[in-house]
Design a protein around this motif. Structure first.
Motif, PDB file in Angstrom:
ATOM      1  N   PRO A  50       8.678  -0.948 -37.745  1.00 42.98           N
ATOM      2  CA  PRO A  50       7.620  -0.756 -36.745  1.00 42.98           C
ATOM      3  C   PRO A  50       8.161  -0.441 -35.349  1.00 42.98           C
ATOM      4  CG  PRO A  50       7.234  -2.768 -37.998  1.00 42.98           C
ATOM      5  CD  PRO A  50       8.587  -2.258 -38.394  1.00 42.98           C
ATOM      6  N   GLU A  57       4.315  11.268 -36.751  1.00 38.16           N
ATOM      7  CA  GLU A  57       3.402  10.347 -37.427  1.00 38.16           C
ATOM      8  C   GLU A  57       3.410   8.987 -36.742  1.00 38.16           C
ATOM      9  OE1 GLU A  57       1.442  11.106 -40.463  1.00 38.16           O
ATOM     10  OE2 GLU A  57       1.912  13.000 -39.526  1.00 38.16           O
ATOM     11  N   ASP A  58       2.299   8.281 -36.856  1.00 42.14           N
ATOM     12  CA  ASP A  58       2.190   6.915 -36.341  1.00 42.14           C
ATOM     13  C   ASP A  58       2.891   5.988 -37.331  1.00 42.14           C
ATOM     14  OD1 ASP A  58       1.457   4.315 -35.691  1.00 42.14           O
ATOM     15  OD2 ASP A  58      -0.661   4.789 -35.403  1.00 42.14           O
ATOM     16  N   HIS A  60       3.025   2.842 -37.669  1.00 43.75           N
ATOM     17  CA  HIS A  60       2.207   1.749 -38.203  1.00 43.75           C
ATOM     18  C   HIS A  60       1.280   2.245 -39.315  1.00 43.75           C
ATOM     19  CE1 HIS A  60       3.744  -0.848 -35.086  1.00 43.75           C
ATOM     20  NE2 HIS A  60       3.463   0.087 -34.197  1.00 43.75           N
ATOM     21  N   LYS A  61       0.732   3.437 -39.162  1.00 41.06           N
ATOM     22  CA  LYS A  61      -0.133   4.019 -40.194  1.00 41.06           C
ATOM     23  C   LYS A  61       0.684   4.353 -41.440  1.00 41.06           C
ATOM     24  CE  LYS A  61      -4.063   5.567 -41.625  1.00 41.06           C
ATOM     25  NZ  LYS A  61      -5.057   4.605 -42.067  1.00 41.06           N
ATOM     26  N   VAL A  62       1.882   4.891 -41.251  1.00 43.17           N
ATOM     27  CA  VAL A  62       2.749   5.209 -42.383  1.00 43.17           C
ATOM     28  C   VAL A  62       3.085   3.946 -43.168  1.00 43.17           C
ATOM     29  CG1 VAL A  62       5.027   6.083 -43.067  1.00 43.17           C
ATOM     30  CG2 VAL A  62       3.715   7.283 -41.306  1.00 43.17           C
ATOM     31  N   GLU A  64       1.481   1.103 -43.218  1.00 43.15           N
ATOM     32  CA  GLU A  64       0.254   0.585 -43.837  1.00 43.15           C
ATOM     33  C   GLU A  64      -0.081   1.367 -45.108  1.00 43.15           C
ATOM     34  OE1 GLU A  64      -4.520   0.579 -42.952  1.00 43.15           O
ATOM     35  OE2 GLU A  64      -3.171   0.448 -41.225  1.00 43.15           O
ATOM     36  N   ASN A  65       0.006   2.687 -45.051  1.00 40.09           N
ATOM     37  CA  ASN A  65      -0.287   3.508 -46.234  1.00 40.09           C
ATOM     38  C   ASN A  65       0.711   3.254 -47.358  1.00 40.09           C
ATOM     39  OD1 ASN A  65      -2.520   4.684 -45.057  1.00 40.09           O
ATOM     40  ND2 ASN A  65      -1.460   6.555 -44.451  1.00 40.09           N
ATOM     41  N   THR A  68      -0.402  -0.178 -48.859  1.00 39.34           N
ATOM     42  CA  THR A  68      -1.699  -0.243 -49.543  1.00 39.34           C
ATOM     43  C   THR A  68      -1.858   0.761 -50.670  1.00 39.34           C
ATOM     44  OG1 THR A  68      -2.732   1.207 -47.898  1.00 39.34           O
ATOM     45  CG2 THR A  68      -2.880  -1.177 -47.521  1.00 39.34           C
ATOM     46  N   GLN A  69      -1.404   2.012 -50.454  1.00 37.34           N
ATOM     47  CA  GLN A  69      -1.639   3.015 -51.496  1.00 37.34           C
ATOM     48  C   GLN A  69      -0.355   3.524 -52.157  1.00 37.34           C
ATOM     49  OE1 GLN A  69      -3.996   5.809 -49.278  1.00 37.34           O
ATOM     50  NE2 GLN A  69      -2.233   6.923 -48.501  1.00 37.34           N
ATOM     51  N   HIS A  72       2.376   8.067 -48.264  1.00 36.87           N
ATOM     52  CA  HIS A  72       1.762   8.597 -47.040  1.00 36.87           C
ATOM     53  C   HIS A  72       1.980  10.101 -47.060  1.00 36.87           C
ATOM     54  CE1 HIS A  72       0.490   8.989 -42.869  1.00 36.87           C
ATOM     55  NE2 HIS A  72       1.515   9.811 -42.712  1.00 36.87           N
ATOM     56  N   GLN A  74       2.006  13.512 -44.996  1.00 38.46           N
ATOM     57  CA  GLN A  74       2.059  14.101 -43.659  1.00 38.46           C
ATOM     58  C   GLN A  74       1.645  15.565 -43.785  1.00 38.46           C
ATOM     59  OE1 GLN A  74       5.579  13.488 -41.189  1.00 38.46           O
ATOM     60  NE2 GLN A  74       5.524  15.645 -40.627  1.00 38.46           N
TER      61      GLN A  74
END
Length: 97
Positions: A50, A57-58, A60-62, A64-65, A68-69, A72, A74
């Motif tokens: 972090p 890319e952000d 934190h979003k990367v 998180e993705n 969770t999934q 990511h 891009q």
């Protein structure tokens, strides 16, 4: 929270990249996405934290993705971004006189 990530480039779309956890590789990426992405070409591996930002890319979003999934995606930058970086002389070259 450090994550070791493999980053793949798409052979079909310039500047489209797929981030996955190195431990999982492509196991968690949906088949439909892989079909649209094309045969993934390994670009490089990277340790994501972090505290270390990414260029486009952000972080934190990367992260998180990835959590969770499992991946990511891009997307390439909009074509307008390319044009903004051209010198004014080149932008006006085809203008009528």
């Amino acid at each position: 929270m450090k994550k070791i990530c493999s980053i793949y480039r798409s052979p079909r779309k310039n500047e489209m990249y797929l981030y996955v956890l190195k431990a999982d590789e492509l196991k968690r990426v949906p088949e439909a996405l892989l079909a649209a992405f094309g045969p993934p070409q390994l670009a490089f591996s990277l340790i994501l934290t972090p505290e270390k930002p990414l260029a486009r890319e952000d972080i934190h979003k990367v992260l998180e993705n990835l959590e969770t999934q499992g991946y990511h995606l891009q997307m390439p930058p909009p074509e307008d971004d390319y044009i903004e970086h051209l010198p004014e002389e080149l932008l006006r070259r085809n203008d009528p006189v």
